[in-house]
Design an enzyme around this catalytic site. Structure first.
Site, PDB file in Angstrom:
ATOM      1  N   GLY A  13       3.581  -9.649   6.954  1.00  0.00           N
ATOM      2  CA  GLY A  13       3.992  -8.909   8.140  1.00  0.00           C
ATOM      3  C   GLY A  13       5.455  -9.027   8.499  1.00  0.00           C
ATOM      4  N   LEU A  16       6.760  -5.723  10.017  1.00  0.00           N
ATOM      5  CA  LEU A  16       6.221  -5.538  11.367  1.00  0.00           C
ATOM      6  C   LEU A  16       6.972  -6.404  12.365  1.00  0.00           C
ATOM      7  CD1 LEU A  16       4.018  -4.405  13.275  1.00  0.00           C
ATOM      8  CD2 LEU A  16       2.630  -6.403  12.657  1.00  0.00           C
ATOM      9  N   LYS A  36      17.338  -3.971   5.160  1.00  0.00           N
ATOM     10  CA  LYS A  36      16.477  -4.433   4.071  1.00  0.00           C
ATOM     11  C   LYS A  36      17.344  -4.477   2.817  1.00  0.00           C
ATOM     12  CE  LYS A  36      12.297  -5.214   2.198  1.00  0.00           C
ATOM     13  NZ  LYS A  36      11.314  -6.207   2.646  1.00  0.00           N
ATOM     14  N   GLU A 110      15.803  -8.285   6.867  1.00  0.00           N
ATOM     15  CA  GLU A 110      14.472  -8.653   6.385  1.00  0.00           C
ATOM     16  C   GLU A 110      14.506  -8.956   4.896  1.00  0.00           C
ATOM     17  OE1 GLU A 110      10.157  -6.873   5.248  1.00  0.00           O
ATOM     18  OE2 GLU A 110      11.434  -5.628   6.518  1.00  0.00           O
TER      19      GLU A 110
END
Length: 220
Positions: A13, A16, A36, A110
Site C-alpha cells: 500500500g 495509497l 515515483k 515513493e
C-alpha cells in the site's frame, strides 16, 4: 517537509499511503507533488501508481520529472531496466527531485518494492533515499511476518543515517489473527510515531485514507 515512502515489501500500500499523505498536506494549503522515481508494471500502457500520485498532487510537472523511469514488466526495477537495455541513473533521479522541490512545498517520493530493492549493478532505492537525504515513512503491511520485516527495514533505514519520521500500519489482509497485538508489537519496538492504522477495505480512496493519518505526529 518532503518524505521518502518505503514499505516492508511489495503490495503493502505504498502508493495509497503516499497519495493519502499528499491529500493530507494539500488540506493544509501546501503545494504538493508525488514522485515515483521508478515504476515497473503497467496495465494497457498505464502505470497506475504514477497516475494515482498525479491525481493526489495539486501542482503540475512533466511526466519524465515525476517519473523518470517506467518499465512495462512487473518485475524488480533493475531486471526490468536490463530487459529494456536501460541503466537506471540515481543522478537522473536526484536532478528530477530537485526540479520538483522548487515547484512544491512537499514532495512525497515513493519507492518501489522494499527499501533495498536494486536499481542497477551497484545502487538501490536505499541509495536514492540516502542521496536525497529525506526522512522516511515506513508502510507496514499487516500480515504474517510483518514484525520481522518491519524491524529489519528500520535497521536498514537507520544504517543509512536516515531519520524514520513515522510508520503506518496498513491492514492489507482481512481478518488477520491478533491484528491489534501485532500492531502493538511493532509499535513497542520502533522508535518512531505510529501515524495511523488503515483498516482493510476494498477500493478505499487516498482521500478516505488521509482521514486515518495524523501527519502532525511526524518526527521532523
Amino acid at each position: 517537509m518532503s518524505f521518502f515512502v518505503t514499505g516492508t515489501d511489495t503490495d503493502v500500500g505504498k502508493t495509497l499511503i503516499a497519495s493519502a499523505l499528499l491529500h493530507a498536506f494539500a488540506a493544509r494549503g501546501l503545494r504538493v507533488m508525488g514522485m515515483k522515481p521508478v515504476a515497473a508494471g503497467s496495465v494497457a500502457g498505464i502505470w497506475h501508481d504514477v497516475v494515482e500520485l498525479e491525481q493526489a498532487s495539486n501542482i503540475v510537472a512533466p511526466l519524465d520529472v515525476r517519473n523518470p523511469y517506467r518499465f512495462e514488466p512487473p518485475v524488480a526495477p533493475h531486471l526490468a531496466a536490463q530487459q529494456a537495455g536501460v541503466v537506471i541513473s540515481t543522478q537522473v533521479i536526484q536532478a528530477a527531485y530537485r526540479q520538483l522541490s522548487v515547484l512544491a512545498d512537499v514532495v512525497i517520493v515513493e519507492g518501489a518494492g522494499g527499501f533495498c530493492v536494486p536499481l542497477n549493478d551497484t545502487e538501490s532505492l536505499a541509495d536514492v533515499a540516502q542521496q536525497l537525504g529525506l526522512p522516511v515513512i515506513l508502510v507496514v503491511g499487516m500480515r504474517l511476518g510483518c514484525i520481522n520485516h518491519a524491524l529489519l527495514t528500520v535497521l536498514a533505514i537507520q544504517s543509512r543515517g536516515l531519520r524514520l519520521a513515522g510508520w503506518v500500519a496498513n491492514c492489507v489482509n482481512a481478518g488477520m489473527p491478533l491484528l491489534d497485538e501485532n500492531i502493538l508489537a511493532v509499535q513497542q519496538r520502533i522508535n518512531a510515531p505510529l501515524l495511523g492504522i488503515i483498516p482493510h477495505a476494498l477500493n478505499i480512496s487516498a482521500m478516505q485514507t488521509a482521514r486515518h493519518l495524523q501527519v502532525d505526529k511526524l518526527c521532523l
